[in-house]
Write an enzyme that holds these catalytic residues in place. Structure first.
Site, PDB file in Angstrom:
ATOM      1  N   CYS A  94       0.833  -0.780  -0.540  1.00 60.96           N
ATOM      2  CA  CYS A  94      -0.136  -0.577   0.042  1.00 60.96           C
ATOM      3  C   CYS A  94       0.938   1.087   0.161  1.00 60.96           C
ATOM      4  O   CYS A  94       1.649   1.794  -0.954  1.00 60.96           O
ATOM      5  CB  CYS A  94      -1.549  -0.474   0.766  1.00 60.96           C
ATOM      6  SG  CYS A  94      -2.585   1.614   0.810  1.00 60.96           S
ATOM      7  N   HIS A 172      -3.627  -4.808   0.619  1.00 56.70           N
ATOM      8  CA  HIS A 172      -3.312  -5.105   2.484  1.00 56.70           C
ATOM      9  C   HIS A 172      -3.597  -6.786   2.319  1.00 56.70           C
ATOM     10  O   HIS A 172      -4.253  -7.388   3.069  1.00 56.70           O
ATOM     11  CB  HIS A 172      -4.014  -3.950   2.653  1.00 56.70           C
ATOM     12  CG  HIS A 172      -3.920  -3.180   2.960  1.00 56.70           C
ATOM     13  ND1 HIS A 172      -2.785  -2.878   4.365  1.00 56.70           N
ATOM     14  CD2 HIS A 172      -4.240  -1.674   2.834  1.00 56.70           C
ATOM     15  CE1 HIS A 172      -2.339  -1.227   3.525  1.00 56.70           C
ATOM     16  NE2 HIS A 172      -3.336  -0.658   3.388  1.00 56.70           N
ATOM     17  N   GLU A 174      -1.827  -8.402   5.096  1.00 58.22           N
ATOM     18  CA  GLU A 174      -2.154  -8.661   5.458  1.00 58.22           C
ATOM     19  C   GLU A 174      -3.045  -8.424   6.285  1.00 58.22           C
ATOM     20  O   GLU A 174      -2.878  -8.448   7.849  1.00 58.22           O
ATOM     21  CB  GLU A 174      -0.561  -7.466   6.200  1.00 58.22           C
ATOM     22  CG  GLU A 174      -1.499  -6.428   6.556  1.00 58.22           C
ATOM     23  CD  GLU A 174      -0.845  -5.219   5.140  1.00 58.22           C
ATOM     24  OE1 GLU A 174      -0.850  -4.564   5.768  1.00 58.22           O
ATOM     25  OE2 GLU A 174      -1.217  -5.742   3.649  1.00 58.22           O
TER      26      GLU A 174
END
Length: 227
Positions: A94, A172, A174
């Site tokens: 990002c 993202h 994560e």
């Protein structure tokens, strides 16, 4: 292999105690893949002494714009260029995707079509991969030497690869759905349009392909390189 996590932002206070912070998310995402981690809070001006202090680097997301005037931006850009020049592999997620592109001569802008939030499909070299998104800035000009390896109609330059030097992703991997839900409750109101929030919330709760991108990240870090 020791990976230095360059933390450029923080999870909202209301979520951090329960869910952890950005370095925690990456340790979990990349667990059991032969990697160890050390964190540096570069947003707070805690930088490594050398690009060789770790075997590779991972730059996190951030609420900041890469083009904004914050004390850590220029030193981070210098660190990125030196790391890439000295063949220390780097991954950006990002904001990390954006700041690496900017440091290498690309352009990052506030996207006129607005926000991408929640589960989103991307075409990774012909493979559809679903990841959580949370951004309204985008890489609008790809730097020389970078190749686009993922895109969709909303985000043309959704992932870039710089030979064996850097691999960057706008989404993202994560972010779990629970964290996106928390962001919708704590960070989005007044910032993200209500219809975008509602559409994102409606898509939560299904499997995504974060593990596949985690494999790509680990494989990128561990590939053989001629130093």
């Amino acid at each position: 292999m020791l990976i230095g996590i360059l933390q450029t932002g923080q999870a909202p206070d209301a979520l951090r105690d329960e869910m952890g912070d950005y370095p925690d998310f990456f340790r979990e995402l990349l667990a059991n893949r032969g990697l160890q981690f050390r964190s540096y809070h570069v947003e707070g001006m805690q930088f490594p002494v050398s690009v060789h202090d770790c075997d590779g680097w991972l730059i996190t997301g951030s609420r900041h714009g890469a083009y904004e005037d914050h004390p850590f931006i220029k030193p981070l850009e210098d660190f990125i260029r030196k790391s890439i020049a000295e063949k220390v592999p780097m991954v950006g997620i990002c904001f990390g995707h954006q700041i690496i592109a900017q440091a290498m001569g690309g352009k990052v802008e506030r996207y006129g079509e607005g926000w991408a939030v929640g589960p989103t499909d991307y075409d990774f070299d012909g493979q559809t991969i679903k990841l959580n998104a949370w951004h309204r800035d985008q890489v609008t000009e790809v730097p020389e030497g970078a190749t686009v390896c993922a895109s969709n109609e909303f985000c043309e330059n959704a992932a870039l690869v710089y030979g064996d030097r850097a691999f960057t992703v706008q989404a993202h991997p994560e972010f779990k759905d629970e964290f996106v839900d928390g962001l919708l409750r704590t960070r989005a109101p007044g910032l993200v349009p209500p219809d975008v929030m509602a559409a994102a919330a409606a898509k939560l709760g299904h499997d995504n392909d974060a593990a596949a991108v985690a494999d790509r990240i680990a494989d990128f870090f561990k590939q053989n390189r001629n130093k």
